[in-house]
Design a protein around this motif. Structure first.
Motif, PDB file in Angstrom:
ATOM      1  N   LEU B 212       0.820  -1.213   0.000  1.00  0.00           N
ATOM      2  CA  LEU B 212       0.000   0.000   0.000  1.00  0.00           C
ATOM      3  C   LEU B 212       0.850   1.257   0.000  1.00  0.00           C
ATOM      4  O   LEU B 212       0.482   2.270  -0.587  1.00  0.00           O
ATOM      5  CB  LEU B 212      -0.938  -0.010   1.210  1.00  0.00           C
ATOM      6  CG  LEU B 212      -2.123  -0.968   1.028  1.00  0.00           C
ATOM      7  CD1 LEU B 212      -2.901  -1.089   2.317  1.00  0.00           C
ATOM      8  CD2 LEU B 212      -3.027  -0.511  -0.098  1.00  0.00           C
ATOM      9  N   TYR B 213       2.008   1.188   0.643  1.00  0.00           N
ATOM     10  CA  TYR B 213       2.893   2.353   0.620  1.00  0.00           C
ATOM     11  C   TYR B 213       3.228   2.747  -0.820  1.00  0.00           C
ATOM     12  O   TYR B 213       3.266   3.929  -1.160  1.00  0.00           O
ATOM     13  CB  TYR B 213       4.178   2.061   1.407  1.00  0.00           C
ATOM     14  CG  TYR B 213       5.040   3.277   1.596  1.00  0.00           C
ATOM     15  CD1 TYR B 213       4.773   4.181   2.609  1.00  0.00           C
ATOM     16  CD2 TYR B 213       6.109   3.537   0.739  1.00  0.00           C
ATOM     17  CE1 TYR B 213       5.546   5.311   2.763  1.00  0.00           C
ATOM     18  CE2 TYR B 213       6.884   4.669   0.903  1.00  0.00           C
ATOM     19  CZ  TYR B 213       6.596   5.549   1.917  1.00  0.00           C
ATOM     20  OH  TYR B 213       7.358   6.679   2.061  1.00  0.00           O
ATOM     21  N   GLY B 214       3.441   1.734  -1.672  1.00  0.00           N
ATOM     22  CA  GLY B 214       3.728   1.997  -3.081  1.00  0.00           C
ATOM     23  C   GLY B 214       2.582   2.715  -3.761  1.00  0.00           C
ATOM     24  O   GLY B 214       2.782   3.662  -4.524  1.00  0.00           O
ATOM     25  N   TRP B 215       1.371   2.279  -3.476  1.00  0.00           N
ATOM     26  CA  TRP B 215       0.198   2.951  -4.050  1.00  0.00           C
ATOM     27  C   TRP B 215       0.148   4.414  -3.632  1.00  0.00           C
ATOM     28  O   TRP B 215      -0.094   5.304  -4.443  1.00  0.00           O
ATOM     29  CB  TRP B 215      -1.089   2.254  -3.586  1.00  0.00           C
ATOM     30  CG  TRP B 215      -1.536   1.176  -4.507  1.00  0.00           C
ATOM     31  CD1 TRP B 215      -1.431  -0.163  -4.304  1.00  0.00           C
ATOM     32  CD2 TRP B 215      -2.175   1.334  -5.789  1.00  0.00           C
ATOM     33  NE1 TRP B 215      -1.960  -0.841  -5.368  1.00  0.00           N
ATOM     34  CE2 TRP B 215      -2.422   0.053  -6.283  1.00  0.00           C
ATOM     35  CE3 TRP B 215      -2.533   2.444  -6.553  1.00  0.00           C
ATOM     36  CZ2 TRP B 215      -3.026  -0.167  -7.523  1.00  0.00           C
ATOM     37  CZ3 TRP B 215      -3.135   2.232  -7.777  1.00  0.00           C
ATOM     38  CH2 TRP B 215      -3.373   0.946  -8.253  1.00  0.00           C
ATOM     39  N   ALA B 284      -0.481   2.244   6.991  1.00  0.00           N
ATOM     40  CA  ALA B 284      -0.998   1.095   6.239  1.00  0.00           C
ATOM     41  C   ALA B 284       0.010  -0.052   6.223  1.00  0.00           C
ATOM     42  O   ALA B 284      -0.362  -1.200   5.970  1.00  0.00           O
ATOM     43  CB  ALA B 284      -1.349   1.508   4.815  1.00  0.00           C
ATOM     44  N   MET B 285       1.289   0.237   6.475  1.00  0.00           N
ATOM     45  CA  MET B 285       2.277  -0.834   6.609  1.00  0.00           C
ATOM     46  C   MET B 285       2.358  -1.325   8.052  1.00  0.00           C
ATOM     47  O   MET B 285       2.575  -2.506   8.321  1.00  0.00           O
ATOM     48  CB  MET B 285       3.667  -0.352   6.172  1.00  0.00           C
ATOM     49  CG  MET B 285       3.764   0.200   4.773  1.00  0.00           C
ATOM     50  SD  MET B 285       3.069  -0.860   3.507  1.00  0.00           S
ATOM     51  CE  MET B 285       4.242  -2.208   3.487  1.00  0.00           C
ATOM     52  N   ILE B 286       2.200  -0.398   8.996  1.00  0.00           N
ATOM     53  CA  ILE B 286       2.409  -0.722  10.416  1.00  0.00           C
ATOM     54  C   ILE B 286       1.221  -1.502  10.986  1.00  0.00           C
ATOM     55  O   ILE B 286       1.405  -2.513  11.681  1.00  0.00           O
ATOM     56  CB  ILE B 286       2.612   0.585  11.222  1.00  0.00           C
ATOM     57  CG1 ILE B 286       3.915   1.258  10.800  1.00  0.00           C
ATOM     58  CG2 ILE B 286       2.597   0.312  12.716  1.00  0.00           C
ATOM     59  CD1 ILE B 286       4.094   2.644  11.360  1.00  0.00           C
ATOM     60  N   VAL B 287       0.004  -1.018  10.671  1.00  0.00           N
ATOM     61  CA  VAL B 287      -1.194  -1.591  11.309  1.00  0.00           C
ATOM     62  C   VAL B 287      -1.335  -3.099  11.048  1.00  0.00           C
ATOM     63  O   VAL B 287      -1.534  -3.866  11.993  1.00  0.00           O
ATOM     64  CB  VAL B 287      -2.451  -0.790  10.894  1.00  0.00           C
ATOM     65  CG1 VAL B 287      -3.722  -1.553  11.194  1.00  0.00           C
ATOM     66  CG2 VAL B 287      -2.465   0.551  11.603  1.00  0.00           C
ATOM     67  N   PRO B 288      -1.201  -3.582   9.790  1.00  0.00           N
ATOM     68  CA  PRO B 288      -1.341  -5.031   9.584  1.00  0.00           C
ATOM     69  C   PRO B 288      -0.300  -5.834  10.364  1.00  0.00           C
ATOM     70  O   PRO B 288      -0.609  -6.886  10.911  1.00  0.00           O
ATOM     71  CB  PRO B 288      -1.132  -5.214   8.080  1.00  0.00           C
ATOM     72  CG  PRO B 288      -1.406  -3.893   7.492  1.00  0.00           C
ATOM     73  CD  PRO B 288      -1.011  -2.885   8.515  1.00  0.00           C
ATOM     74  N   THR B 289       0.926  -5.300  10.446  1.00  0.00           N
ATOM     75  CA  THR B 289       1.973  -6.038  11.156  1.00  0.00           C
ATOM     76  C   THR B 289       1.581  -6.282  12.602  1.00  0.00           C
ATOM     77  O   THR B 289       1.682  -7.405  13.106  1.00  0.00           O
ATOM     78  CB  THR B 289       3.290  -5.245  11.097  1.00  0.00           C
ATOM     79  OG1 THR B 289       3.690  -5.156   9.741  1.00  0.00           O
ATOM     80  CG2 THR B 289       4.373  -5.927  11.907  1.00  0.00           C
ATOM     81  N   PHE B 290       1.111  -5.239  13.281  1.00  0.00           N
ATOM     82  CA  PHE B 290       0.834  -5.399  14.713  1.00  0.00           C
ATOM     83  C   PHE B 290      -0.553  -5.978  14.963  1.00  0.00           C
ATOM     84  O   PHE B 290      -0.847  -6.401  16.078  1.00  0.00           O
ATOM     85  CB  PHE B 290       1.037  -4.073  15.442  1.00  0.00           C
ATOM     86  CG  PHE B 290       2.473  -3.665  15.429  1.00  0.00           C
ATOM     87  CD1 PHE B 290       3.410  -4.376  16.168  1.00  0.00           C
ATOM     88  CD2 PHE B 290       2.913  -2.623  14.637  1.00  0.00           C
ATOM     89  CE1 PHE B 290       4.747  -4.035  16.135  1.00  0.00           C
ATOM     90  CE2 PHE B 290       4.249  -2.270  14.595  1.00  0.00           C
ATOM     91  CZ  PHE B 290       5.172  -2.983  15.340  1.00  0.00           C
ATOM     92  N   ALA B 291      -1.416  -5.969  13.916  1.00  0.00           N
ATOM     93  CA  ALA B 291      -2.683  -6.679  14.054  1.00  0.00           C
ATOM     94  C   ALA B 291      -2.477  -8.151  13.709  1.00  0.00           C
ATOM     95  O   ALA B 291      -3.359  -8.981  13.946  1.00  0.00           O
ATOM     96  CB  ALA B 291      -3.748  -6.068  13.156  1.00  0.00           C
ATOM     97  N   GLY B 292      -1.321  -8.482  13.113  1.00  0.00           N
ATOM     98  CA  GLY B 292      -1.010  -9.866  12.780  1.00  0.00           C
ATOM     99  C   GLY B 292      -1.896 -10.441  11.694  1.00  0.00           C
ATOM    100  O   GLY B 292      -2.109 -11.638  11.631  1.00  0.00           O
ATOM    101  N   ARG B 293      -2.410  -9.589  10.820  1.00  0.00           N
ATOM    102  CA  ARG B 293      -3.250 -10.083   9.724  1.00  0.00           C
ATOM    103  C   ARG B 293      -3.176  -9.098   8.549  1.00  0.00           C
ATOM    104  O   ARG B 293      -2.804  -7.943   8.726  1.00  0.00           O
ATOM    105  CB  ARG B 293      -4.701 -10.216  10.181  1.00  0.00           C
ATOM    106  CG  ARG B 293      -5.304  -8.925  10.742  1.00  0.00           C
ATOM    107  CD  ARG B 293      -6.804  -8.914  10.571  1.00  0.00           C
ATOM    108  NE  ARG B 293      -7.111  -8.768   9.158  1.00  0.00           N
ATOM    109  CZ  ARG B 293      -8.089  -9.430   8.531  1.00  0.00           C
ATOM    110  NH1 ARG B 293      -8.842 -10.260   9.181  1.00  0.00           N
ATOM    111  NH2 ARG B 293      -8.318  -9.220   7.247  1.00  0.00           N
TER     112      ARG B 293
END
Lengths: 134, 844
Positions: B212-215, B284-293
């Motif tokens: 998403l960062y790329g987008w 958008a990169m951080i949230v999925p990592t710490f939500a684990g999904r």
């Protein structure tokens, strides 16, 4: 086996959507917005602040009609792709094929049609309620 | 069997000796220069770090200015700063925060991390990044340094005329020219990042698998191309007025100060989103990592980022609600300002949904991310309030606006950015930042920020206008101001904790394990600390979170089983892929360390800095030196003929080493640059028609125009030059060298004649640009078009020289492809200019 085949056939949605088509809907919004703003700005500057807004309201109405018709055309073509994409109720579009990329871009473009439509209606609203240039 | 494998798949990656040899070669090719030559580096990992450190340096400087403001306002009738110094301080605070921190930090972070996110080793034009960095550094020091000589701009960060056109001193010139110079860096970064995302994704990374960062970077790059150039056009007009008295903004001579407000805010409002989107992208990169999904609703983020990007261009007039425009105009912009809340809200709801669906791990980046969401929602809601024109009439230019804009910028930019720094720190340095200090920093910053800015809503409601250097003690503002000042210092303390943690010597700090946050995206496949080469191999991507989805991914990555695991020829290499499906189309040789980027930036700095002081000879000489260094740069650094046509890139594939035309990165860079250039030109055309709108009669009947004959001749000659340049490309491709060179030569002559005819129009009719805005805008269009045609002539001559030198051949034809593309845009510019200045007076 037949089930599997049917699924494959059902998933055949083409590969046609590219980035230009994705930004088509917001571009329609942009053109509509500019037409409305420029028409109003020029008219009110030239006709004076107490002038009746009717010509501008007609222009805004016509532009809105054309813009929404354009959006509807884009929307319908994209809606077909969405209908064909529904396999396992999966709208993640995370597959690694050109077809999945196409379905993804079509979905984004479809939702942008909705957003652009809302924004166009918002922009048309002032022309409904205002009557003079003031 | 093994031989057969080697034949099909290149070297045997099972053999550790072979892998060690590959790593040694990669290491050599990507080695960072040592000693003082370190500063000739162009690799993204060095330039990115310089960029970030410099941007934070300017941020600290501007932060100190902010503290000075708060100190002055702490108590009524304070005499800590004089009114004039206060004006300089708040102008420079806003200017530096916006132009030297908020926008450049986006470029800085993107240059640093984008290659890692795309699994590649560098961006396509590393020298361009380095050049942009040096422009930024020199321009920033020049602008900030001015305050130590009591010469800083003092007209507010948006420089409204007529105040700033009538002001003496060089403050406004420093602002105009210094920032124009820095905008060069922004546009360079936009080119680099757009081409990076579109053409340098790893094979298999279809556009629906792009991080998403790329987008976000792609969208923001596109926005820069449409937002910054109108400001460049505005700066051009503004400086012509200040330096040569061309009255674009002077109502006594047919100008209009509102034109500046339009040009500024056509830039200024999208700029807010140019700042906001890349920071949200970090979330958008951080949230999925710490939500684990995986992120919930990837396509929703993409569509709302795109929608925000577009809608943000329909908001600029909401900064001008109080200027007396017709209510219907206000209505349109009010509507768009409300509409933009929809896609912005979608993004925030997607983050919240991801957190709710996942199992959240507590961490410092997450703390900052949540703080960001809280603050941004508050700022967004006051934004919806001020988007309502009648409310804005009340709140306009009050401290309510100051509170609103700081809430959006801290919540939408600063807090996500700090979250991103905490998150990516191990990737850049190999060390973790302290969790304990991070928690301290967060709570001090979060509390300090709210203590400082929450009361300002009230101060504004109580009527305190912004930009006043002091106030009397009987208006009920005393306590609120004192509380704000205390909050500002608490925030500053928190920020210093963060800076200390980032910069402190790390000999005792915790070393980062590989993929310390257990993320799923490809950048965390890097070994920590990363080697100079970056990616061990350019991976083949099959999903959005390869580290989560494919358990053999890391092993295959480490064993170099994907693309380009080696640097056989000792060259820096990267892959160019197709836009939508990321099929490999070229193995690109990437440029290495050089001094030419610094030299060119220094020469160009001369142009802008000498022009500030109106030292025209020095300006001219610097311009000439800039031209020479650019030509030297192009001649020595681009268009190299590779030693073979194609090479094996791994995974059983081969790719050509040389391509030209629309598949090549250079062609895209030209296309993107010229799109930005076209926008600036349209800004000037807008100026012409703006004058037509506000005048009863335009062109004014008593002022002679350029006539239609000279403009017609100019248009025909320049378009003729375009046709011949295009023909030259085709003849070259056919191998008809004589016809190619004749066509180019004729194109040069036609273009020169065209420039002459263009200038003759206003010259022959004795149009005096200082007399009225009409001759001024005609001359501005002529100057713009003439200068572009002159640049086009230099390009044609370059191709001619390259042809005679054997560099430009039917097989190696990238130069003429790109020059022909330039001339497509040039032809449109010439056509529009001549039609407007020659044709429009006939019909108006």
């Amino acid at each position: 086996m037949t089930d599997h085949l049917q699924k494959e056939v059902k998933r055949e949605t083409g590969e046609g959507t590219d980035l230009w088509r994705v930004i088509l809907a917001p571009t329609i919004w942009a053109v509509h917005f500019l037409v409305c703003y420029v028409a109003a700005a020029i008219y009110c500057e030239k006709a004076g602040r107490m002038a009746d807004l009717l010509p501008v309201r007609l222009i805004v109405g016509t532009a809105t009609f054309i813009a929404l018709a354009g959006l509807a055309a884009v929307f319908i073509s994209l809606w077909k792709v969405r209908g064909l994409s529904s396999v396992n109720d999966d709208y993640n579009y995370a597959g690694n094929t050109p077809e999945e990329r196409h379905r993804f871009l079509s979905h984004v473009a479809l939702m942008l049609c909705v957003l652009s439509g809302v924004a166009i209606l918002y922009a048309a609203f002032p022309a409904l309620v205002l009557e003079v240039c003031r | 069997m093994k031989n057969e494998m080697a034949h099909r798949h290149g070297p045997d990656q099972d053999d550790p000796w072979i892998r060690a040899a590959q790593e040694a070669r990669l290491s050599k090719a990507w080695e960072t220069p040592g000693g003082w030559r370190y500063w000739s580096s162009v690799n993204n990992s060095e330039v990115g770090i310089w960029y970030i450190v410099t941007a934070f340096g300017f941020m600290l400087f501007a932060g100190v200015l902010g503290l000075l403001i708060r100190t002055q306002l702490a108590v009524p009738d304070n005499e800590f700063l004089s009114a004039e110094t206060y004006n300089q301080v708040f102008t420079l605070h806003g200017t530096a925060m916006m132009f030297l921190f908020a926008v450049p930090i986006f470029e800085a972070v993107a240059i640093l991390i984008l290659p890692a996110l795309l699994g590649t080793r560098d961006l396509p034009f590393p020298r361009l990044s380095a050049f942009g960095y040096w422009c930024f550094l020199i321009g920033g020091v020049f602008v900030c340094g001015s305050i130590f000589f009591n010469a800083a701009p003092s007209g507010g960060w948006f420089m409204y005329p007529p105040l700033t056109t009538k002001q003496g001193g060089i403050g406004a010139d420093i602002w105009l020219l210094g920032l124009s110079f820095i905008e060069v860096a922004s546009i360079a970064a936009a080119v680099e990042l757009i081409v990076g995302v579109l053409k340098c994704r790893p094979p298999g990374m279809h556009i629906n698998l792009t991080p998403l960062y790329g987008w976000y970077v792609l969208i923001v790059g596109g926005m820069i191309l449409f937002a910054f150039p109108p400001l460049i056009a505005g700066d051009f007009l503004f400086e012509m007025e200040r330096a040569f008295d061309w009255p674009f903004f002077d109502p006594e001579r047919g100008g209009d100060p509102l034109l500046w407000q339009h040009l500024f805010w056509i830039f200024g409002h999208p700029e807010v989103y140019i700042i906001f989107l890349p920071s949200i992208a970090l979330l958008a990169m951080i949230v999925p990592t710490f939500a684990g999904r995986p992120i919930a609703g990837y396509s929703w983020i993409v569509l709302s980022a795109l929608g925000t990007g577009f809608l943000s261009f329909g908001l600029w007039v909401h900064h001008m609600f109080a200027t007396g425009l017709p209510s219907i105009s206000l209505g349109f912009f009010s509507a768009a300002s409300e509409a933009v809340a929809i896609p912005t809200g979608i993004q925030i709801f997607v983050f919240i949904a991801t957190l709710m669906l996942g199992k959240v791990v507590r961490s410092v980046p997450m703390l900052f991310a949540l703080g960001a969401l809280a603050i941004f929602v508050a700022g967004g809601l006051t934004g919806v309030m001020v988007a309502v024109a009648p409310f804005d009439f009340q709140a306009h230019d009050s401290y309510f606006i100051v509170a609103h804009l700081h809430y959006t910028l801290f919540g939408g930019m600063l807090f996500p950015l700090v979250a991103g720094i905490y998150y990516y720190y191990p990737l850049m340095t190999g060390y973790m930042m302290s969790r304990r200090l991070g928690v301290w920093a967060f709570w001090l910053m979060f509390a300090g920020f709210n203590i400082c800015f929450l009361p300002m809503h009230l101060t504004g409601m109580l009527g305190m206008p912004r930009r006043v250097f002091t106030y009397p003690g009987d208006l009920g503002w005393n306590t609120l101001n004192l509380v704000s000042t205390i909050g500002a210092f608490v925030f500053a303390a928190g920020f210093l904790v963060f800076v200390f943690d980032a910069l402190r010597p790390k000999s005792h700090a915790e070393k980062a394990s590989r993929n310390p946050w257990k993320a799923g995206t490809v950048e965390w496949a890097l070994e920590l600390p990363p080697g100079a080469w970056g990616a061990r191999t350019i991976p083949h991507i099959e999903s959005r979170y390869p580290a989560w989805d494919d358990h053999s991914f890391m092993r295959r990555y480490d064993e170099g089983r994907f693309y380009l695991p080696d640097a056989e020829e000792g060259r820096r290499e990267a892959l160019v892929t197709s836009v939508l499906d990321a099929q490999p189309v070229q193995c690109m040789r990437v440029a290495g360390p050089t001094w030419i980027t610094l030299a060119t930036a220094l020469c160009l700095a001369g142009v802008f800095i000498f022009a500030t002081y109106h030292w025209w000879t020095a300006t001219f000489i610097s311009g000439l030196l800039t031209l020479c260094s650019i030509v030297y740069w192009l001649w020595t650094g681009t268009g190299e003929h590779p030693e073979k046509d194609e090479k094996a890139i791994g995974m059983g594939m081969t790719a050509p080493l040389y391509i030209s035309g629309p598949r090549a990165t250079g062609w895209w860079a030209m296309f993107i640059t010229m799109t930005g250039d076209l926008t600036a030109f349209l800004g000037l055309i807008f100026g012409y028609f703006f004058f037509w709108t506000v005048h009863d009669q335009f062109p004014p009947p008593d002022i002679d125009g350029p006539g239609w004959t000279w403009p017609l001749a100019a248009g025909l000659l320049l378009c003729g030059s375009w046709v011949l340049t295009y023909g030259a490309r085709l003849w070259n491709a056919r191998g008809d060298m004589l016809l190619f060179r004749m066509a180019l030569l004729a194109a040069v002559l036609l273009a020169l004649a065209g420039i002459g005819a263009l200038v003759m129009g206003p010259l022959a009719h004795r149009m005096d640009p200082t007399a009225h805005a009409y001759p001024a805008i005609v001359w501005a269009l002529v100057l713009w078009t003439g200068a572009h045609a002159a640049a086009g002539v230099i390009m044609q001559l370059y191709c001619l020289a390259a042809s005679f030198a054997g560099r430009l051949t039917p097989k190696y034809d990238t130069d003429i492809w790109n020059v022909a593309l330039y001339w497509h845009f040039m032809a449109f510019t010439a056509f529009a200019t001549t039609l407007v200045i020659g044709g429009f007076p006939l019909v108006s």
